[in-house]
Design a protein around this motif. Sequence first.
Motif, mmCIF file in Angstrom:
data_model
loop_
_atom_site.group_PDB
_atom_site.id
_atom_site.type_symbol
_atom_site.label_atom_id
_atom_site.label_comp_id
_atom_site.label_asym_id
_atom_site.label_seq_id
_atom_site.Cartn_x
_atom_site.Cartn_y
_atom_site.Cartn_z
ATOM 1 N N ASP A 287 0.823 -1.207 0.000
ATOM 2 C CA ASP A 287 0.000 0.000 0.000
ATOM 3 C C ASP A 287 0.857 1.257 0.000
ATOM 4 O OD1 ASP A 287 -2.955 -1.058 0.501
ATOM 5 O OD2 ASP A 287 -1.578 -2.240 1.715
ATOM 6 N N ARG A 290 2.056 1.614 -3.555
ATOM 7 C CA ARG A 290 0.943 2.035 -4.408
ATOM 8 C C ARG A 290 0.706 3.536 -4.272
ATOM 9 N NH1 ARG A 290 -3.073 -0.552 -2.191
ATOM 10 N NH2 ARG A 290 -2.754 -2.519 -3.263
ATOM 11 N N SER A 291 0.854 4.056 -3.052
ATOM 12 C CA SER A 291 0.622 5.477 -2.833
ATOM 13 C C SER A 291 1.730 6.337 -3.443
ATOM 14 C CB SER A 291 0.492 5.767 -1.335
ATOM 15 O OG SER A 291 1.738 5.617 -0.677
ATOM 16 N N ASP A 294 1.679 4.408 -7.842
ATOM 17 C CA ASP A 294 0.484 3.882 -8.515
ATOM 18 C C ASP A 294 0.705 2.457 -9.000
ATOM 19 O OD1 ASP A 294 -1.307 6.012 -8.231
ATOM 20 O OD2 ASP A 294 -0.482 7.051 -9.973
ATOM 21 N N GLY A 329 6.568 7.959 1.872
ATOM 22 C CA GLY A 329 5.461 7.264 2.518
ATOM 23 C C GLY A 329 5.958 6.301 3.573
ATOM 24 N N GLN A 354 -3.458 7.662 4.012
ATOM 25 C CA GLN A 354 -3.968 7.041 2.788
ATOM 26 C C GLN A 354 -4.934 5.894 3.077
ATOM 27 O OE1 GLN A 354 -3.102 8.455 -0.177
ATOM 28 N NE2 GLN A 354 -2.016 9.932 1.107
ATOM 29 N N ARG A 355 -4.578 5.068 4.059
ATOM 30 C CA ARG A 355 -5.438 3.930 4.402
ATOM 31 C C ARG A 355 -5.278 3.626 5.882
ATOM 32 N NH1 ARG A 355 -6.090 -1.131 0.599
ATOM 33 N NH2 ARG A 355 -7.980 -1.104 1.845
ATOM 34 N N THR A 382 1.535 9.555 3.832
ATOM 35 C CA THR A 382 2.511 10.149 2.928
ATOM 36 C C THR A 382 2.857 11.556 3.388
ATOM 37 O OG1 THR A 382 0.728 10.928 1.478
ATOM 38 C CG2 THR A 382 1.757 8.820 0.917
#
Length: 424
Positions: A287, A290-291, A294, A329, A354-355, A382
């Motif tokens: 994750d 991904r942040s 992408d 991040g 972000q999550r 982040t």
Amino acid sequence: MSVLVLQRLPLAAFPYPRWLAEYDGEVVVLAAAAAMDGVAPARGYPVLETFTDFDHPRVLRRAREEIAARSITHVIAHHEADVGRAAALREEFGLAGAYPADVVPFRDKLIMKARAMRAGIEVAPHSVPRSSAEAVRFATAHGFPVVVKDRAGFSSIGLRIVRDRAELAGIEFGDVLLEAFVPGRMCHVDGVVAAGKTALAWPSQYQYDLASFGSDTGARVDVTLDADDPLTGRLLEFTDRTLAALTGDGTSRLRDYAFHAEVFHTPDDRLVLCEIACRPAGAKVRDVLRSLFDADPAEYATRAQLGLPLPALEQAMLAGELPRPRAMGGQVLTMKRPGLVRSLPARPAEDWVQRFWVYAEPGQLIPPAAGSSDFLTAAVATAPTRAECERRLRDLGARIVAETDIVDETDIVAETDTLEAASC
């Protein structure tokens, strides 16, 4: 043309139908029953079969039946315990991808270290003692503490840091690895190899001790390194050399995969290989990446194995470069600990979070963490720089700890006894 997936990890975090929307074939999934939380039964899959015991021989029997019946061309597995099983199936049926001999250097830590040493990569002094006496001799030569680990272990399960001779003498030795303790901070490098070349990679640094998962009641912070950090380039180059040492003899069929490397940065500024795996990282590293890019390493490793494009990485790949992160991040984790859960934190409101995940409910009696990925809470955040990201993560972690209330079972018993006595 179809793909078979051996799925031990939570399937909700591996949305294969979305990842492989343009794939011209079926996605057949054999999954651990525990992987099915939050997944609608059979949604998007012609076959989605679950097993209470995912290590039972019946899993491989069903895999063989599906391979024979559905013209399966690829077998995918993203958990450390299934990498070898998937490789064995590929070899048995002559399928594309890595065979057992290709993944063994990533699974057997003794072979891994031998290959690395031949390539001039530093590893900790180590041994496979056959008796306590041999182990004591090793510790006498290298000093305490020493580290005991399974040669094919993962998630720090079974890992022990042994600090004295008496504790070492009480261990049953067989096919386990004994290592000298390496001081310093643990870094990790995560990414994807496509067609034999590194397509994505970035380093991070744990701000905690991985082996302390069973006793750590605080927030565990892990954060990426800035592009201009002197360690960043060194870690990327070190990891590329390690990957080449394990796959670069010209015969390896392992060409499309995610990787997770752990590297010690010692107080005297050396890089020492801890270990490296040919699968995506655990915790919430996917994750985090991904942040920043992408690109999910698990998704892109899956797509690479099936010959599908890697959209977020194509421009950098054409230029022969690694992509650069758009921010820094990291993750902040708290571990499960035994007791009755009375309260848990709400999702943070900050837009840089972000999550956020919570893995228990108020009123639930939970056991201690079974491994380094057995979390109570997790968050990904982040920031423009590593320093600001670490500050945010530490502040968030302190708040999460303060808003978590778990009562130890012994305290519950004592509290109950007090109430009963007061009511008499």
